[in-house]
Design a protein around this motif. Structure first.
Motif, mmCIF file in Angstrom:
data_model
loop_
_atom_site.group_PDB
_atom_site.id
_atom_site.type_symbol
_atom_site.label_atom_id
_atom_site.label_comp_id
_atom_site.label_asym_id
_atom_site.label_seq_id
_atom_site.Cartn_x
_atom_site.Cartn_y
_atom_site.Cartn_z
ATOM 1 N N PRO A 71 50.709 22.405 69.766
ATOM 2 C CA PRO A 71 51.909 22.847 70.484
ATOM 3 C C PRO A 71 51.914 22.400 71.951
ATOM 4 O O PRO A 71 50.857 22.283 72.573
ATOM 5 C CB PRO A 71 51.844 24.375 70.389
ATOM 6 C CG PRO A 71 50.409 24.693 70.135
ATOM 7 C CD PRO A 71 49.824 23.507 69.420
ATOM 8 N N PHE A 72 53.112 22.123 72.474
ATOM 9 C CA PHE A 72 53.304 21.833 73.884
ATOM 10 C C PHE A 72 53.081 23.134 74.641
ATOM 11 O O PHE A 72 53.656 24.162 74.306
ATOM 12 C CB PHE A 72 54.733 21.323 74.112
ATOM 13 C CG PHE A 72 55.062 21.026 75.545
ATOM 14 C CD1 PHE A 72 54.587 19.879 76.152
ATOM 15 C CD2 PHE A 72 55.861 21.882 76.282
ATOM 16 C CE1 PHE A 72 54.903 19.577 77.479
ATOM 17 C CE2 PHE A 72 56.192 21.599 77.603
ATOM 18 C CZ PHE A 72 55.714 20.450 78.202
ATOM 19 N N LYS B 252 60.575 15.991 67.448
ATOM 20 C CA LYS B 252 60.618 16.966 66.350
ATOM 21 C C LYS B 252 61.983 17.638 66.216
ATOM 22 O O LYS B 252 62.289 18.173 65.157
ATOM 23 C CB LYS B 252 59.567 18.059 66.566
ATOM 24 C CG LYS B 252 58.168 17.653 66.216
ATOM 25 C CD LYS B 252 57.237 18.847 66.456
ATOM 26 C CE LYS B 252 55.821 18.587 66.089
ATOM 27 N NZ LYS B 252 54.968 19.765 66.376
ATOM 28 N N ASP C 182 57.595 17.033 70.922
ATOM 29 C CA ASP C 182 58.554 18.130 70.746
ATOM 30 C C ASP C 182 59.992 17.612 70.756
ATOM 31 O O ASP C 182 60.823 18.073 69.972
ATOM 32 C CB ASP C 182 58.376 19.197 71.827
ATOM 33 C CG ASP C 182 57.328 20.232 71.460
ATOM 34 O OD1 ASP C 182 56.619 20.047 70.445
ATOM 35 O OD2 ASP C 182 57.216 21.238 72.189
#
Length: 125
Positions: A64-65, A26, A23
């Motif tokens: 997703p985190f 990103k 993340d």
């Protein structure tokens, strides 16, 4: 392991760490140096365990985190500090942008790490 105070990170916590790092990367599109850093981190930490499982980096990029998982898995002061320092070091691979700082501060908030403590970690890195 990189931190003498920590035991080996279990697989689920390692995946959680890695998703957080992804993340951070990103934020400004995953750069090759960031990808290399994350992959080396994952493989390096995995090598400290007796874990036989592994996971493909590209599949993690699309995962997703999960903040709830992070709260459960990154649950000690040492793990929180290690996770946040790892995120900060990754962000410094290119330049620690304001957007990356915002995300790392958010991670600190969800892990109940004060902004004062986070600022200390940033200075240590």
């Amino acid at each position: 392991m990189s931190n003498d105070k920590l035991d080996t990170i279990d697989f689920e916590t390692l995946v959680c760490f890695t998703l957080g790092l992804i993340d951070v990367a990103k934020v400004d599109c995953i750069q090759p140096k960031e990808r290399e850093y994350i992959e080396k981190f994952f493989v390096g930490e995995l090598s400290y365990s007796n874990e036989s499982r592994t996971i493909d980096f590209d599949s993690l990029v699309n995962t997703p985190f999960n903040e709830d998982d992070a709260k459960k898995l990154i649950n000690t002061v040492d793990l929180k500090n290690y996770f946040l320092k790892t995120c900060i070091m990754l962000a410094c691979v290119d330049s620690f942008s304001d957007e990356e700082k915002t995300l790392v501060r958010h991670f600190a908030d969800i892990l109940s790490v004060s902004q004062e403590e986070l600022d200390k970690l940033i200075k240590e890195v």
